[in-house]
Scaffold this motif. Structure first.
Motif, PDB file in Angstrom:
ATOM      1  N   GLY A   1     100.547 -62.776  -8.202  1.00  0.00           N
ATOM      2  CA  GLY A   1     101.545 -63.675  -8.766  1.00  0.00           C
ATOM      3  C   GLY A   1     101.595 -65.054  -8.146  1.00  0.00           C
ATOM      4  N   VAL A   2     100.552 -65.438  -7.429  1.00  0.00           N
ATOM      5  CA  VAL A   2     100.498 -66.783  -6.841  1.00  0.00           C
ATOM      6  C   VAL A   2      99.728 -67.676  -7.810  1.00  0.00           C
ATOM      7  N   ALA A   3     100.427 -68.626  -8.408  1.00  0.00           N
ATOM      8  CA  ALA A   3      99.820 -69.512  -9.402  1.00  0.00           C
ATOM      9  C   ALA A   3      98.753 -70.392  -8.763  1.00  0.00           C
ATOM     10  N   PRO A   4      97.670 -70.678  -9.499  1.00  0.00           N
ATOM     11  CA  PRO A   4      96.574 -71.463  -8.938  1.00  0.00           C
ATOM     12  C   PRO A   4      96.956 -72.893  -8.566  1.00  0.00           C
ATOM     13  N   GLY A   5      98.003 -73.447  -9.157  1.00  0.00           N
ATOM     14  CA  GLY A   5      98.385 -74.824  -8.877  1.00  0.00           C
ATOM     15  C   GLY A   5      99.334 -75.010  -7.712  1.00  0.00           C
ATOM     16  N   THR A   6      99.608 -73.949  -6.965  1.00  0.00           N
ATOM     17  CA  THR A   6     100.549 -74.068  -5.853  1.00  0.00           C
ATOM     18  C   THR A   6      99.853 -74.549  -4.587  1.00  0.00           C
ATOM     19  N   ASP A   7     100.646 -75.133  -3.698  1.00  0.00           N
ATOM     20  CA  ASP A   7     100.111 -75.533  -2.397  1.00  0.00           C
ATOM     21  C   ASP A   7      99.532 -74.332  -1.664  1.00  0.00           C
ATOM     22  N   LEU A   8     100.216 -73.193  -1.760  1.00  0.00           N
ATOM     23  CA  LEU A   8      99.757 -71.989  -1.077  1.00  0.00           C
ATOM     24  C   LEU A   8      98.358 -71.591  -1.548  1.00  0.00           C
ATOM     25  N   ALA A   9      98.143 -71.563  -2.846  1.00  0.00           N
ATOM     26  CA  ALA A   9      96.835 -71.187  -3.387  1.00  0.00           C
ATOM     27  C   ALA A   9      95.764 -72.183  -2.943  1.00  0.00           C
ATOM     28  N   TYR A  10      96.081 -73.457  -3.014  1.00  0.00           N
ATOM     29  CA  TYR A  10      95.134 -74.485  -2.588  1.00  0.00           C
ATOM     30  C   TYR A  10      94.795 -74.316  -1.108  1.00  0.00           C
ATOM     31  N   ASP A  11      95.828 -74.167  -0.273  1.00  0.00           N
ATOM     32  CA  ASP A  11      95.622 -74.031   1.170  1.00  0.00           C
ATOM     33  C   ASP A  11      94.769 -72.805   1.489  1.00  0.00           C
ATOM     34  N   LEU A  12      95.063 -71.680   0.864  1.00  0.00           N
ATOM     35  CA  LEU A  12      94.313 -70.463   1.146  1.00  0.00           C
ATOM     36  C   LEU A  12      92.861 -70.561   0.676  1.00  0.00           C
ATOM     37  N   ARG A  13      92.623 -71.192  -0.466  1.00  0.00           N
ATOM     38  CA  ARG A  13      91.235 -71.383  -0.925  1.00  0.00           C
ATOM     39  C   ARG A  13      90.460 -72.259   0.049  1.00  0.00           C
ATOM     40  N   LEU A  14      91.092 -73.324   0.540  1.00  0.00           N
ATOM     41  CA  LEU A  14      90.443 -74.201   1.517  1.00  0.00           C
ATOM     42  C   LEU A  14      90.148 -73.436   2.805  1.00  0.00           C
ATOM     43  N   ILE A  15      91.120 -72.681   3.283  1.00  0.00           N
ATOM     44  CA  ILE A  15      90.956 -71.920   4.523  1.00  0.00           C
ATOM     45  C   ILE A  15      89.828 -70.900   4.389  1.00  0.00           C
ATOM     46  N   VAL A  16      89.833 -70.128   3.314  1.00  0.00           N
ATOM     47  CA  VAL A  16      88.791 -69.121   3.119  1.00  0.00           C
ATOM     48  C   VAL A  16      87.419 -69.778   2.998  1.00  0.00           C
ATOM     49  N   SER A  17      87.343 -70.899   2.313  1.00  0.00           N
ATOM     50  CA  SER A  17      86.070 -71.612   2.196  1.00  0.00           C
ATOM     51  C   SER A  17      85.545 -72.023   3.567  1.00  0.00           C
ATOM     52  N   GLU A  18      86.413 -72.598   4.374  1.00  0.00           N
ATOM     53  CA  GLU A  18      85.996 -73.064   5.700  1.00  0.00           C
ATOM     54  C   GLU A  18      85.627 -71.906   6.617  1.00  0.00           C
ATOM     55  N   LEU A  19      86.430 -70.840   6.615  1.00  0.00           N
ATOM     56  CA  LEU A  19      86.122 -69.702   7.477  1.00  0.00           C
ATOM     57  C   LEU A  19      84.802 -69.044   7.080  1.00  0.00           C
ATOM     58  N   ALA A  20      84.575 -68.884   5.790  1.00  0.00           N
ATOM     59  CA  ALA A  20      83.305 -68.303   5.326  1.00  0.00           C
ATOM     60  C   ALA A  20      82.136 -69.216   5.676  1.00  0.00           C
ATOM     61  N   ALA A  21      82.303 -70.516   5.499  1.00  0.00           N
ATOM     62  CA  ALA A  21      81.224 -71.467   5.810  1.00  0.00           C
ATOM     63  C   ALA A  21      80.886 -71.452   7.298  1.00  0.00           C
ATOM     64  N   VAL A  22      81.895 -71.409   8.143  1.00  0.00           N
ATOM     65  CA  VAL A  22      81.659 -71.354   9.593  1.00  0.00           C
ATOM     66  C   VAL A  22      80.908 -70.072   9.946  1.00  0.00           C
ATOM     67  N   SER A  23      81.315 -68.981   9.357  1.00  0.00           N
ATOM     68  CA  SER A  23      80.647 -67.707   9.623  1.00  0.00           C
ATOM     69  C   SER A  23      79.192 -67.746   9.165  1.00  0.00           C
ATOM     70  N   VAL A  24      78.944 -68.253   7.985  1.00  0.00           N
ATOM     71  CA  VAL A  24      77.578 -68.336   7.458  1.00  0.00           C
ATOM     72  C   VAL A  24      76.718 -69.241   8.340  1.00  0.00           C
ATOM     73  N   ARG A  25      77.256 -70.393   8.726  1.00  0.00           N
ATOM     74  CA  ARG A  25      76.489 -71.350   9.536  1.00  0.00           C
ATOM     75  C   ARG A  25      76.185 -70.836  10.933  1.00  0.00           C
TER      76      ARG A  25
END
Length: 140
Positions: A38-62
Motif C-alpha cells: 500500500g505504499v504509493a510509488p509517488g511518495t517520498d518513502l517509496a522514492y527513498d527506499l528505491r534509492l537506498i536499495v539501488s545504492e546498497l545493491a550497487a555497492v555490493s555488486v561493485r
C-alpha cells in the motif's frame, strides 16, 4: 537471475546474482513489495527506499563480487516502518562516505531512519536500513 526465496504478506527475500543487473532487479522487487503493502510509488518513502536499495545493491555488486557471487535482498513491513537489507558474503564493512553509502546515510538521516551493518554467521554482512512509514507523499 532472480529467485524468490521467501514471500509473505510482511516479509520478502530474493537472491540475486551479484552483477550489474541486480540493481534494477532489486529496485523492481522493492517496488512490487511496496505496491502490495500500500505504499504509493509517488511518495517520498517509496522514492527513498528505491534509492537506498539501488545504492546498497550497487555497492555490493561493485565490492563483493569476488567473494560473493550472489546477494540477498530482504524487505520487511513492520509496525510503523519498512526495513530493507542487502546481504553479501564479503565481511568488509564499507565506510559511510564510500561509494553510494554517503547518499544512503543522508537519506536515512533526513527520513529519521536507522542504518546499520550486521555481521552474519556465514562470515558476510547485511546492511540494514529501516525507515518510518510516515514520511508523507511526494509533491509534484
Amino acid at each position: 537471475m532472480t529467485t524468490a526465496d521467501r514471500r509473505t504478506a510482511r516479509h520478502r527475500t530474493a537472491r540475486l546474482t551479484a552483477a550489474p543487473a541486480a540493481v534494477p532487479q532489486a529496485r523492481r522487487l522493492l517496488t512490487e513489495a511496496l505496491a502490495d503493502w500500500g505504499v504509493a510509488p509517488g511518495t517520498d518513502l517509496a522514492y527513498d527506499l528505491r534509492l537506498i536499495v539501488s545504492e546498497l545493491a550497487a555497492v555490493s555488486v561493485r565490492n563483493a563480487d569476488r567473494l560473493s557471487p550472489t546477494l540477498t535482498l530482504t524487505m520487511v513491513l513492520g509496525d510503523g516502518h519498512i526495513g530493507v537489507g542487502v546481504h553479501d558474503a564479503d565481511p568488509r564493512a564499507r565506510e559511510a562516505h564510500c561509494d553510494g553509502l554517503g547518499v544512503v546515510h543522508e537519506v536515512v538521516a533526513e527520513a529519521h531512519g536507522i542504518a546499520e551493518v550486521q555481521s552474519t554467521e556465514d562470515g558476510g554482512k547485511t546492511t540494514w536500513v529501516v525507515l518510518p512509514l510516515g514520511t508523507g507523499p511526494a509533491t509534484g
